[in-house]
Scaffold this active site. Structure first.
Site, PDB file in Angstrom:
ATOM      1  N   SER A  14     -70.836  57.810   2.037  1.00 41.09           N
ATOM      2  CA  SER A  14     -70.126  58.832   2.879  1.00 41.09           C
ATOM      3  C   SER A  14     -68.389  59.871   1.857  1.00 41.09           C
ATOM      4  CB  SER A  14     -69.427  58.210   4.335  1.00 41.09           C
ATOM      5  OG  SER A  14     -68.329  57.334   3.783  1.00 41.09           O
ATOM      6  N   ARG A  66     -78.725  40.757 -14.881  1.00 39.50           N
ATOM      7  CA  ARG A  66     -77.248  41.450 -14.513  1.00 39.50           C
ATOM      8  C   ARG A  66     -78.168  42.939 -15.903  1.00 39.50           C
ATOM      9  NH1 ARG A  66     -74.387  41.631 -10.597  1.00 39.50           N
ATOM     10  NH2 ARG A  66     -73.839  39.652  -9.725  1.00 39.50           N
ATOM     11  N   MET A  91     -72.068  48.648  -4.371  1.00 42.91           N
ATOM     12  CA  MET A  91     -71.811  47.112  -3.981  1.00 42.91           C
ATOM     13  C   MET A  91     -72.427  45.957  -4.514  1.00 42.91           C
ATOM     14  SD  MET A  91     -69.591  47.687  -2.244  1.00 42.91           S
ATOM     15  CE  MET A  91     -69.664  46.276  -0.658  1.00 42.91           C
ATOM     16  N   LEU A  94     -70.734  45.586 -12.138  1.00 40.45           N
ATOM     17  CA  LEU A  94     -71.022  45.898 -12.823  1.00 40.45           C
ATOM     18  C   LEU A  94     -70.623  44.840 -14.711  1.00 40.45           C
ATOM     19  CD1 LEU A  94     -71.189  49.591 -12.455  1.00 40.45           C
ATOM     20  CD2 LEU A  94     -72.920  48.220 -12.437  1.00 40.45           C
ATOM     21  N   HIS A 110     -61.193  51.905  -3.565  1.00 37.22           N
ATOM     22  CA  HIS A 110     -62.081  51.076  -3.553  1.00 37.22           C
ATOM     23  C   HIS A 110     -60.737  51.018  -2.308  1.00 37.22           C
ATOM     24  CE1 HIS A 110     -61.696  46.475  -3.195  1.00 37.22           C
ATOM     25  NE2 HIS A 110     -59.838  46.823  -3.271  1.00 37.22           N
ATOM     26  N   GLU A 175     -59.686  58.407   2.208  1.00 35.39           N
ATOM     27  CA  GLU A 175     -61.201  57.996   0.907  1.00 35.39           C
ATOM     28  C   GLU A 175     -61.961  59.735   0.861  1.00 35.39           C
ATOM     29  OE1 GLU A 175     -63.706  54.983   1.022  1.00 35.39           O
ATOM     30  OE2 GLU A 175     -62.324  53.294   2.206  1.00 35.39           O
TER      31      GLU A 175
HETATM   32  C1  GRF Z   1     -65.584  51.926   1.605  1.00 35.07           C
HETATM   33  O1  GRF Z   1     -65.209  51.306   2.936  1.00 35.07           O
HETATM   34  C2  GRF Z   1     -65.273  52.523   0.394  1.00 35.07           C
HETATM   35  O2  GRF Z   1     -64.373  52.264   0.067  1.00 35.07           O
HETATM   36  C3  GRF Z   1     -66.283  51.027  -0.079  1.00 35.07           C
HETATM   37  O3  GRF Z   1     -67.839  51.107  -0.078  1.00 35.07           O
HETATM   38  C4  GRF Z   1     -67.580  51.841   1.333  1.00 35.07           C
HETATM   39  C5  GRF Z   1     -68.805  52.168   2.212  1.00 35.07           C
HETATM   40  O4  GRF Z   1     -68.548  53.742   1.055  1.00 35.07           O
HETATM   41  N1  GRF Z   1     -66.278  51.740  -1.779  1.00 35.07           N
HETATM   42  P1  GRF Z   1     -69.218  55.036   1.521  1.00 35.07           P
HETATM   43  O5  GRF Z   1     -69.182  55.114   2.856  1.00 35.07           O
HETATM   44  O6  GRF Z   1     -70.737  54.266   1.379  1.00 35.07           O
HETATM   45  O7  GRF Z   1     -68.837  56.202   0.707  1.00 35.07           O
END
Ligand code: GRF
Length: 196
Positions: A14, A66, A91, A94, A110, A175
């Protein structure tokens, strides 16, 4: 020349969608490629439908290596000649080996008012602590997790009866305001933190 942006996601993306939709003709940057470690990330389908290049490098086949996972990403990024990377719901942690060459050119969002609540489950932790305010932070990425220079923050109230999900939803709205506003300034060379 517009700054060339790569956006890293792991899920729905998103924040990626908010960034892409804000990069119009007036914007000093353009979205060039969306990268994911997850082949099923909804944001990859969205990006493809939006006509953006996409790169999927699954982390599972690399196991605990990694460095090899990141080398595969680096190789896939080369043809895109990126100026900046925006982590947006990405997620995977790095390593310094990947982050350091991108010093001052990699941003992350964040879901907390850093330096409070680095790491995961920020909304539940805010509720457990009884905080009355919460929010999100855009920062430059350094080898320390969720620790780089702050480029912007947006605040939301914690409401009575909030659950981690209701709080997350309220933060996510901010965000989607904050990250595009910060990227637009950062791509134009503005580094002073933006407080919404
Ligand atoms: C959100 O909580 C964002 O703050 C964190 O990942 C979650 C999902 O983000 N970085 P998105 O909807 O995939 O952008």
């Amino acid at each position: 020349m517009k700054k060339r942006i790569g956006i890293f996601i792991s899920g729905g993306g998103s924040n990626m969608r908010a960034l892409v939709e804000d990069m119009d003709a007036t914007h000093p940057a353009e979205p060039v490629v969306v990268v994911s470690n997850n082949p099923h990330a909804g944001g990859i389908t969205w990006a493809q439908d939006a006509g953006l290049a996409t790169v999927v490098v699954e982390h599972q086949p690399f196991g605990r290596d990694r460095i090899a996972f990141e080398a595969a990403i680096t190789e896939a990024l080369l043809p895109h000649n990126l100026d900046l990377i925006c982590l947006a719901g990405f997620m995977r942690v790095l390593t310094a080996g990947f982050v350091t060459p991108w010093r001052d050119r990699m941003l992350n969002i964040h879901p907390s008012l850093l330096p409070k609540y680095r790491g995961l489950h920020t909304h539940a932790r805010v509720l457990e602590a009884g905080d009355r305010e919460h929010g999100c932070t855009v920062h430059l990425v350094t080898p320390e997790l969720d620790d780089g220079p702050i480029l912007g923050q947006a605040r939301v109230p914690v409401e009575d009866g909030d659950t981690p999900d209701t709080l997350a939803d309220r933060v996510l709205v901010q965000e989607h305001r904050l990250y595009p506003a910060v990227l637009r300034r950062f791509a134009a060379g503005e580094r002073t933190p933006l407080m919404l």
